[in-house]
Enzyme design. Structure first.
Site, PDB file in Angstrom:
ATOM      1  N   ALA A 241       0.685  -0.980   0.065  1.00  0.00           N
ATOM      2  CA  ALA A 241      -0.063   0.057  -0.057  1.00  0.00           C
ATOM      3  C   ALA A 241       0.902   1.197   0.231  1.00  0.00           C
ATOM      4  O   ALA A 241       0.458   2.218  -0.091  1.00  0.00           O
ATOM      5  CB  ALA A 241      -0.850  -0.028   1.362  1.00  0.00           C
TER       6      ALA A 241
ATOM      7  N   ARG B 259      11.066   6.662  -0.523  1.00  0.00           N
ATOM      8  CA  ARG B 259      12.473   6.788  -0.978  1.00  0.00           C
ATOM      9  C   ARG B 259      12.901   6.588  -2.291  1.00  0.00           C
ATOM     10  O   ARG B 259      14.035   6.719  -2.953  1.00  0.00           O
ATOM     11  CB  ARG B 259      13.234   5.878  -0.213  1.00  0.00           C
ATOM     12  CG  ARG B 259      13.324   6.408   1.385  1.00  0.00           C
ATOM     13  CD  ARG B 259      13.723   5.123   2.288  1.00  0.00           C
ATOM     14  NE  ARG B 259      12.730   3.954   2.365  1.00  0.00           N
ATOM     15  CZ  ARG B 259      12.493   2.978   3.158  1.00  0.00           C
ATOM     16  NH1 ARG B 259      13.790   2.512   3.944  1.00  0.00           N
ATOM     17  NH2 ARG B 259      11.523   2.217   3.391  1.00  0.00           N
TER      18      ARG B 259
ATOM     19  N   GLN C  99      -6.011  -0.164   2.251  1.00  0.00           N
ATOM     20  CA  GLN C  99      -5.457   0.621   3.584  1.00  0.00           C
ATOM     21  C   GLN C  99      -5.492   1.925   2.964  1.00  0.00           C
ATOM     22  O   GLN C  99      -4.251   2.430   2.587  1.00  0.00           O
ATOM     23  CB  GLN C  99      -4.074   0.127   3.767  1.00  0.00           C
ATOM     24  CG  GLN C  99      -3.680   0.562   5.192  1.00  0.00           C
ATOM     25  CD  GLN C  99      -2.122   0.390   5.307  1.00  0.00           C
ATOM     26  OE1 GLN C  99      -1.125   0.206   4.419  1.00  0.00           O
ATOM     27  NE2 GLN C  99      -1.495   0.689   6.517  1.00  0.00           N
TER      28      GLN C  99
ATOM     29  N   GLY D 156       1.546   2.374   8.428  1.00  0.00           N
ATOM     30  CA  GLY D 156       2.642   1.139   8.943  1.00  0.00           C
ATOM     31  C   GLY D 156       2.167  -0.128   8.691  1.00  0.00           C
ATOM     32  O   GLY D 156       1.010  -0.412   8.250  1.00  0.00           O
ATOM     33  N   THR D 157       3.296  -1.145   8.737  1.00  0.00           N
ATOM     34  CA  THR D 157       2.976  -2.299   8.219  1.00  0.00           C
ATOM     35  C   THR D 157       2.145  -3.020   9.157  1.00  0.00           C
ATOM     36  O   THR D 157       1.313  -3.961   9.014  1.00  0.00           O
ATOM     37  CB  THR D 157       4.398  -3.108   8.280  1.00  0.00           C
ATOM     38  OG1 THR D 157       5.127  -2.853   9.230  1.00  0.00           O
ATOM     39  CG2 THR D 157       5.142  -2.701   6.937  1.00  0.00           C
TER      40      THR D 157
ATOM     41  N   ASP E  32       7.974  -5.401  -1.778  1.00  0.00           N
ATOM     42  CA  ASP E  32       9.196  -4.825  -2.310  1.00  0.00           C
ATOM     43  C   ASP E  32      10.232  -5.680  -2.171  1.00  0.00           C
ATOM     44  O   ASP E  32      11.483  -5.413  -2.110  1.00  0.00           O
ATOM     45  CB  ASP E  32       9.575  -3.374  -1.508  1.00  0.00           C
ATOM     46  CG  ASP E  32      10.035  -3.791  -0.258  1.00  0.00           C
ATOM     47  OD1 ASP E  32       9.606  -4.759   0.362  1.00  0.00           O
ATOM     48  OD2 ASP E  32      10.311  -2.708   0.350  1.00  0.00           O
TER      49      ASP E  32
ATOM     50  N   GLY F 249      15.404  -3.894   9.996  1.00  0.00           N
ATOM     51  CA  GLY F 249      15.062  -4.351  11.293  1.00  0.00           C
ATOM     52  C   GLY F 249      16.115  -5.399  11.798  1.00  0.00           C
ATOM     53  O   GLY F 249      16.205  -6.300  11.383  1.00  0.00           O
TER      54      GLY F 249
ATOM     55  N   ASN G 222      15.422  -8.817  10.084  1.00  0.00           N
ATOM     56  CA  ASN G 222      14.250  -9.027   9.627  1.00  0.00           C
ATOM     57  C   ASN G 222      14.026  -9.227   8.372  1.00  0.00           C
ATOM     58  O   ASN G 222      14.206  -7.917   7.764  1.00  0.00           O
ATOM     59  CB  ASN G 222      13.191  -8.382  10.489  1.00  0.00           C
ATOM     60  CG  ASN G 222      11.720  -8.425   9.890  1.00  0.00           C
ATOM     61  OD1 ASN G 222      11.496  -9.548   9.585  1.00  0.00           O
ATOM     62  ND2 ASN G 222      11.216  -7.207  10.042  1.00  0.00           N
TER      63      ASN G 222
ATOM     64  N   ARG H  72      10.189  -2.515 -37.436  1.00  0.00           N
ATOM     65  CA  ARG H  72       9.302  -1.970 -36.292  1.00  0.00           C
ATOM     66  C   ARG H  72       7.865  -2.401 -37.011  1.00  0.00           C
ATOM     67  O   ARG H  72       7.670  -2.668 -38.065  1.00  0.00           O
ATOM     68  CB  ARG H  72       9.216  -0.956 -35.592  1.00  0.00           C
ATOM     69  CG  ARG H  72       9.008   0.283 -36.968  1.00  0.00           C
ATOM     70  CD  ARG H  72       9.364   1.740 -36.311  1.00  0.00           C
ATOM     71  NE  ARG H  72       8.953   2.811 -37.387  1.00  0.00           N
ATOM     72  CZ  ARG H  72       8.021   3.467 -37.427  1.00  0.00           C
ATOM     73  NH1 ARG H  72       7.033   3.131 -36.818  1.00  0.00           N
ATOM     74  NH2 ARG H  72       7.788   4.213 -38.660  1.00  0.00           N
TER      75      ARG H  72
HETATM   76  C1  UD1 Z   1      10.452  -3.277   6.722  1.00  0.00           C
HETATM   77  C2  UD1 Z   1      10.640  -3.822   8.231  1.00  0.00           C
HETATM   78  C3  UD1 Z   1      11.965  -3.961   8.411  1.00  0.00           C
HETATM   79  C4  UD1 Z   1      12.663  -5.130   7.473  1.00  0.00           C
HETATM   80  C5  UD1 Z   1      12.334  -4.721   6.065  1.00  0.00           C
HETATM   81  C6  UD1 Z   1      12.655  -5.804   5.200  1.00  0.00           C
HETATM   82  C7  UD1 Z   1       8.686  -2.721   9.345  1.00  0.00           C
HETATM   83  C8  UD1 Z   1       8.323  -1.626  10.457  1.00  0.00           C
HETATM   84  N1  UD1 Z   1       9.974  -3.087   8.992  1.00  0.00           N
HETATM   85  O1  UD1 Z   1      11.255  -1.830   6.648  1.00  0.00           O
HETATM   86  O2  UD1 Z   1      12.106  -4.735   9.851  1.00  0.00           O
HETATM   87  O3  UD1 Z   1      13.744  -5.299   7.936  1.00  0.00           O
HETATM   88  O4  UD1 Z   1      10.862  -4.209   5.976  1.00  0.00           O
HETATM   89  O5  UD1 Z   1      12.785  -5.398   3.914  1.00  0.00           O
HETATM   90  O6  UD1 Z   1       7.632  -3.666   9.125  1.00  0.00           O
HETATM   91  N2  UD1 Z   1       3.252  -0.947   3.572  1.00  0.00           N
HETATM   92  C9  UD1 Z   1       1.929  -0.918   3.609  1.00  0.00           C
HETATM   93  N3  UD1 Z   1       1.454  -0.075   4.343  1.00  0.00           N
HETATM   94  C10 UD1 Z   1       2.112   0.675   5.076  1.00  0.00           C
HETATM   95  C11 UD1 Z   1       3.253   0.526   4.997  1.00  0.00           C
HETATM   96  C12 UD1 Z   1       4.041  -0.156   4.313  1.00  0.00           C
HETATM   97  O7  UD1 Z   1       1.368  -1.601   2.818  1.00  0.00           O
HETATM   98  O8  UD1 Z   1       1.262   1.340   5.940  1.00  0.00           O
HETATM   99  C13 UD1 Z   1       4.105  -1.851   2.498  1.00  0.00           C
HETATM  100  C14 UD1 Z   1       4.833  -1.230   1.720  1.00  0.00           C
HETATM  101  O9  UD1 Z   1       4.264  -0.774   0.284  1.00  0.00           O
HETATM  102  C15 UD1 Z   1       6.073  -1.919   1.353  1.00  0.00           C
HETATM  103  C16 UD1 Z   1       6.135  -2.872   2.676  1.00  0.00           C
HETATM  104  O10 UD1 Z   1       4.741  -2.725   3.262  1.00  0.00           O
HETATM  105  O11 UD1 Z   1       5.956  -2.910   0.174  1.00  0.00           O
HETATM  106  C17 UD1 Z   1       7.518  -2.597   3.391  1.00  0.00           C
HETATM  107  O12 UD1 Z   1       7.580  -1.290   3.674  1.00  0.00           O
HETATM  108  P1  UD1 Z   1       8.712  -0.284   3.858  1.00  0.00           P
HETATM  109  O13 UD1 Z   1       8.430   1.048   4.111  1.00  0.00           O
HETATM  110  O14 UD1 Z   1       9.449  -0.549   2.618  1.00  0.00           O
HETATM  111  O15 UD1 Z   1       9.516  -1.165   5.213  1.00  0.00           O
HETATM  112  P2  UD1 Z   1      11.156  -1.068   5.408  1.00  0.00           P
HETATM  113  O16 UD1 Z   1      11.539   0.426   6.062  1.00  0.00           O
HETATM  114  O17 UD1 Z   1      11.721  -1.451   4.466  1.00  0.00           O
HETATM  115 CA    CA Z   2      11.360  -2.223   2.259  1.00  0.00          CA
END
Ligand code: UD1
Ligand code: CA
Length: 458
Positions: free
Chosen positions: A10, A15, A72, A77-78, A102, A139, A169, A332
């Site tokens: 979501a 970045r 969402q 946050g995750t 990702d 993490g 993680n 083409r």
């Molecule tokens: C996250 C983990 C980190 C881990 C890393 C691995 C958390 C808090 N941190 O960090 O511990 O080492 O991935 O790659 O989980 N997303 C949502 N909704 C939200 C926020 C994020 O769906 O509200 C999705 C994003 O689209 C993305 C994924 O979750 O695909 C991860 O989010 P991202 O911000 O990349 O997390 P990291 O900071 O990389």
């Molecule tokens: Ca990530």
């Protein structure tokens, strides 16, 4: 009981500094999320839910109805993303793997391994971990004196000592569904980021004596997270290398493979050579004996046996056996090149079918044209297919000789064995066997040049 996957996709991907939602960003021309889905599909997972939010239409367009979606709307946050799934998945009984959208290099074997480990160990929560020499951004896995996992601490929340931990993680967790939705709600808001971190579920569950365990993956490259355009390039390099290696082991010779990009859906037979700086993508097929490159781009095309393509662009086209294309040719929009053709320097061919043994060796444009066999396009031949409003067809028979600098103004038909004099502008059909001369006759005015030229030599 079923196996479920939840993929978190979501977020915007701040970045990345691009407009596309991060999980739709292409790696070797394919959206990241598609890699993840394809591997989930090959694994033991029965049903997939993708959490979408920022520009959700883009992701939904990529995956279509292959998965279920949860929205969402605001990304907090995750952990919050999992809370958003409660209504859709909370009542389902089974085991859920949570993955991030990702991590395009993850493969189905990793998914199966961690799912099996979780059930063999009868865990309530299994966190997939790995180790990086440079764990910045991930993490960290915090363990107690017995070596058991206690918590996950995000990089920016780590103490100086915790930052030295290189076990991280990966963002993959396996958890029983009933436990997940009960416990995720207990995660508290991270005050610094104002987000609910899914990682905090480890501590929440440990505090209640659930069986929380880790599974460490040695192959750390497979679980890298893509957060910015630099990591896109690293993921691409990894995939490019894997694909090239597969082709080389199948008998394709690739010269300087680090400069050669081959897409996933490309088929290359053995005894093909690919030279440097070459891109082959789409559903391209290259048959044995062909030599491709250097400096060539081929997309979505069919290349038959013993074809030579060098320094050229070939899009949505077909080249029959023993033809030579290039240097500097551009095919083409469904250009079909016959056997033993010679398509040379600065020749563009669009939406045309060219018969066998035809030559257009230099400086020509052939568009919306059908030719017979054994045609010779002289240097500077042009099929004039566009009148400013519409495109028109040119039809050329067998064994036609087209002299240099000829314009064929379409629609026009040229019969078999026609000879067109150099410099002609052909506006009318030419019957078989004719010589067409369509230019002014030359006039020589005797002794007239002295009126125009001041001699530089006496
Ligand atoms: C996250 C983990 C980190 C881990 C890393 C691995 C958390 C808090 N941190 O960090 O511990 O080492 O991935 O790659 O989980 N997303 C949502 N909704 C939200 C926020 C994020 O769906 O509200 C999705 C994003 O689209 C993305 C994924 O979750 O695909 C991860 O989010 P991202 O911000 O990349 O997390 P990291 O900071 O990389
Ligand atoms: Ca990530």
């Amino acid at each position: 009981m079923k196996n479920y996957a939840i993929v978190l996709a979501a977020g915007k991907g701040t970045r990345m500094k691009t407009d596309l939602p991060k999980c739709a960003f292409p790696i070797l021309k394919k959206p990241m999320i598609e890699y993840i889905y394809e591997n989930i599909e090959q694994s033991v997972i029965d049903e997939t839910t993708v959490v979408v939010g920022y520009q959700k239409e883009v992701l939904m367009d990529v995956l279509g109805d292959r998965v279920n979606y949860v929205e969402q709307a605001v990304q907090k946050g995750t952990g919050h993303a999992i809370m958003a799934c409660k209504e859709a998945l909370g009542k389902k009984r089974g085991t859920t793997i949570i993955m991030l959208g990702d991590m395009p290099l993850v493969d189905y074997k990793v998914i199966n391994k961690v799912m099996n480990y979780h059930s063999d160990k009868d865990n309530d929560l299994t966190v997939l971990t790995t180790r990086y020499q440079q764990p910045k951004g991930y993490g960290r896995i915090i363990r107690n004196e017995y070596g058991n996992i206690e918590a996950i601490v995000e990089h920016n929340d780590c103490t100086f000592e915790q930052k030295k931990i290189n076990e991280v993680n990966t963002g993959i967790y396996v958890v029983s569904n009933s436990v997940l939705f009960k416990e995720v709600e207990k995660i508290e808001l991270n005050q610094r980021k104002q987000e609910y971190y899914l990682t905090d579920i480890v501590k929440v569950m440990k505090d209640q004596d659930y069986r929380v365990d880790t599974f460490e993956l040695w192959d750390s490259e497979k679980v890298m997270g893509v957060n910015d355009l630099y990591s896109v390039s690293i993921a691409e390099r990894y995939l490019r290398n894997e694909i090239n290696k597969m082709h080389m082991l199948n008998g394709v010779s690739i010269v300087t493979p680090e400069t050669v990009t081959i897409g996933h859906n490309v088929t290359i037979e053995n005894n093909v050579t690919i030279y440097p700086n070459t891109y082959i993508t789409g559903n391209t097929v290259i048959k044995s004996g062909s030599k491709i490159g250097p400096n060539t781009e081929i997309h979505h095309s069919l290349i038959h046996h013993n074809v030579r393509v060098l320094h050229s662009l070939v899009f949505d086209s077909e080249i029959h056996s023993d033809a030579v294309v290039g240097p500097f040719a551009h095919l083409r929009e469904h250009a079909v090149i016959g056997e033993r053709n010679r398509i040379g320097n600065f020749v563009e061919i669009k939406k045309s079918t060219i018969g066998d043994d035809t030559k257009a060796s230099h400086l020509a444009y052939i568009g919306d044209t059908t030719t017979g066999c054994g045609v010779n396009f002289g240097c500077g031949s042009i099929t004039v297919n566009y009148d400013g409003v519409k495109k028109h067809q040119t039809k050329i028979g067998d064994d036609v000789f087209i002299g240099c600098n000829t314009n064929l103004i379409a629609p026009v038909e040229v019969g078999d064995r026609v000879f067109i004099a150099a410099g002609s502008t052909v506006t009318k059909n030419v019957p078989a066997g004719a010589l067409a001369i369509a230019r002014n006759r030359q006039i020589n005015k005797a002794d007239y040049a002295k009126n125009l030229i001041t001699p530089k030599t006496e």
